[in-house]
Enzyme design. Structure first.
Site, PDB file in Angstrom:
ATOM      1  N   ARG A 104       0.852  -1.183   0.000  1.00 39.26           N
ATOM      2  CA  ARG A 104       0.000   0.000   0.000  1.00 39.26           C
ATOM      3  C   ARG A 104       0.888   1.233   0.000  1.00 39.26           C
ATOM      4  NH1 ARG A 104      -4.359   1.081   4.742  1.00 39.26           N
ATOM      5  NH2 ARG A 104      -2.500   1.874   5.748  1.00 39.26           N
ATOM      6  N   THR A 108      -0.599   7.593  -0.990  1.00 41.43           N
ATOM      7  CA  THR A 108      -1.924   7.556  -1.641  1.00 41.43           C
ATOM      8  C   THR A 108      -2.830   6.488  -1.049  1.00 41.43           C
ATOM      9  OG1 THR A 108      -1.235   5.916  -3.271  1.00 41.43           O
ATOM     10  CG2 THR A 108      -0.833   8.228  -3.826  1.00 41.43           C
ATOM     11  N   ASP A 200       1.130  -2.658  12.232  1.00 45.38           N
ATOM     12  CA  ASP A 200       1.497  -3.092  10.881  1.00 45.38           C
ATOM     13  C   ASP A 200       1.744  -4.601  10.902  1.00 45.38           C
ATOM     14  OD1 ASP A 200       3.111  -1.666   8.192  1.00 45.38           O
ATOM     15  OD2 ASP A 200       3.266  -3.812   8.618  1.00 45.38           O
ATOM     16  N   ASP A 203       5.180  -5.922   9.513  1.00 46.45           N
ATOM     17  CA  ASP A 203       6.299  -5.603  10.419  1.00 46.45           C
ATOM     18  C   ASP A 203       6.267  -6.488  11.661  1.00 46.45           C
ATOM     19  OD1 ASP A 203       7.313  -3.714   8.731  1.00 46.45           O
ATOM     20  OD2 ASP A 203       6.472  -1.997   9.807  1.00 46.45           O
TER      21      ASP A 203
HETATM   22  C1  PRP Z   1      -1.089  -4.315   4.610  1.00 45.46           C
HETATM   23  C2  PRP Z   1      -2.000  -5.510   4.807  1.00 45.46           C
HETATM   24  C3  PRP Z   1      -2.897  -5.445   3.605  1.00 45.46           C
HETATM   25  C4  PRP Z   1      -3.052  -3.953   3.408  1.00 45.46           C
HETATM   26  C5  PRP Z   1      -4.361  -3.541   3.983  1.00 45.46           C
HETATM   27  O1  PRP Z   1      -0.094  -4.610   3.717  1.00 45.46           O
HETATM   28  O2  PRP Z   1      -1.308  -6.719   4.928  1.00 45.46           O
HETATM   29  O3  PRP Z   1      -2.363  -6.053   2.453  1.00 45.46           O
HETATM   30  O4  PRP Z   1      -1.979  -3.326   4.121  1.00 45.46           O
HETATM   31  O5  PRP Z   1      -4.630  -2.229   3.701  1.00 45.46           O
HETATM   32  P1  PRP Z   1      -5.799  -1.782   2.694  1.00 45.46           P
HETATM   33  O6  PRP Z   1      -6.999  -2.617   3.029  1.00 45.46           O
HETATM   34  O7  PRP Z   1      -5.976  -0.344   3.027  1.00 45.46           O
HETATM   35  O8  PRP Z   1      -5.316  -2.011   1.299  1.00 45.46           O
HETATM   36  P2  PRP Z   1       1.104  -3.582   3.412  1.00 45.46           P
HETATM   37  O9  PRP Z   1       0.739  -2.719   2.264  1.00 45.46           O
HETATM   38  O10 PRP Z   1       1.481  -2.891   4.677  1.00 45.46           O
HETATM   39  O11 PRP Z   1       2.257  -4.525   2.889  1.00 45.46           O
HETATM   40  P3  PRP Z   1       3.081  -5.658   3.679  1.00 45.46           P
HETATM   41  O12 PRP Z   1       2.141  -6.811   3.915  1.00 45.46           O
HETATM   42  O13 PRP Z   1       4.158  -5.991   2.715  1.00 45.46           O
HETATM   43  O14 PRP Z   1       3.602  -5.086   4.969  1.00 45.46           O
HETATM   44  N1  URA Z   2      -1.986  -2.539   7.128  1.00 48.06           N
HETATM   45  C1  URA Z   2      -1.619  -3.022   8.338  1.00 48.06           C
HETATM   46  O1  URA Z   2      -0.667  -3.800   8.431  1.00 48.06           O
HETATM   47  N2  URA Z   2      -2.318  -2.621   9.415  1.00 48.06           N
HETATM   48  C2  URA Z   2      -3.350  -1.783   9.334  1.00 48.06           C
HETATM   49  O2  URA Z   2      -3.956  -1.455  10.376  1.00 48.06           O
HETATM   50  C3  URA Z   2      -3.721  -1.290   8.074  1.00 48.06           C
HETATM   51  C4  URA Z   2      -3.031  -1.694   6.976  1.00 48.06           C
END
Ligand code: PRP
Ligand code: URA
Length: 209
Positions: A104, A108, A200, A203
């Protein structure tokens, strides 16, 4: 319209409390995510078709049931969805696993694709999309559209924690997709993180920051 299943099992609620707790380290976090995913998988697979087979017990011949119908595909959204794969595979060891890489954009909040590798027969499989977090819903909506563009016809979405906004987004974009969540939280904050959420997910799973 999508069916939305929110789990109310005490074991899931209990484990989710420790998943949310900021003092829970990555090792325990990963273990708990695996356990909750497996417990959720029990319900996600409830409508799988059965067929009758004849077997022989040590006592006599009998008819009994085995899983029939379509094959299953598990599709984690990278990275955080990876944390839910082992729990599902414990229940569905014959499932194939596809991967969709999305992150994400922090400015944006839109999903950006960086990887996609799916089983070749994705159109013939019952797909289970995994991602711990359903926040704005942008990532899930995009991942499901990806799968549909490649011929997928049967898709379920499984999340640990959802915001109401995310559920609404998936319902509107993909009313044919049922959503399974362990908890629906209150809202999103200004950074589009789920409140209270768990922070997160990627993380916390992988110890990055
Ligand atoms: C997080 C999570 C989802 C997304 C959710 O991933 O695992 O994929 O955000 O957010 P949304 O519903 O607003 O799209 P992230 O983009 O942080 O990537 P990662 O899993 O690599 O940490
Ligand atoms: N992605 C995450 O990992 N946590 C949140 O709360 C939202 C998006």
């Amino acid at each position: 319209m999508s069916k939305v299943v929110v789990f109310d099992h005490p074991l899931i609620k209990h484990k989710l409390t420790f998943i949310r707790d900021k003092n829970t380290g990555s090792k325990e976090f990963r273990e708990l995510v695996t356990e909750v995913s497996m417990l959720m998988g029990y319900e996600v697979t409830r409508d799988m078709a059965l067929e009758e087979v004849e077997i022989e017990t040590p006592i006599c011949k009998t008819k009994s049931e085995v899983i029939a119908g379509k094959k299953v595909g598990i599709v984690p959204i990278l990275r955080a969805g990876l944390g839910m794969v082992d729990g599902m595979l414990n229940l569905l060891p014959a499932a194939k696993v596809g991967h969709i890489g999305l992150y994400r954009d922090p400015e944006t909040f839109q999903p950006v694709e960086y990887y996609c590798k799916l089983p070749h027969d994705v159109s013939e499989r019952e797909l289970i999309v995994l991602d711990p977090m359903l926040a704005t819903g942008g990532s899930a909506v995009a991942a499901i559209q990806f799968l549909k563009d490649r011929g997928a016809k049967s898709i379920k979405l499984v999340n640990l924690i959802a915001a109401p906004e995310g559920i609404k987004a998936v319902e509107e974009a993909h009313p044919d997709v049922d959503i399974y969540v362990a908890a629906v939280d209150e809202k999103l904050n200004d950074h589009k993180y789920i409140v209270p959420g768990l922070g997160d997910a990627g993380d916390r799973l992988f110890g990055t920051k």
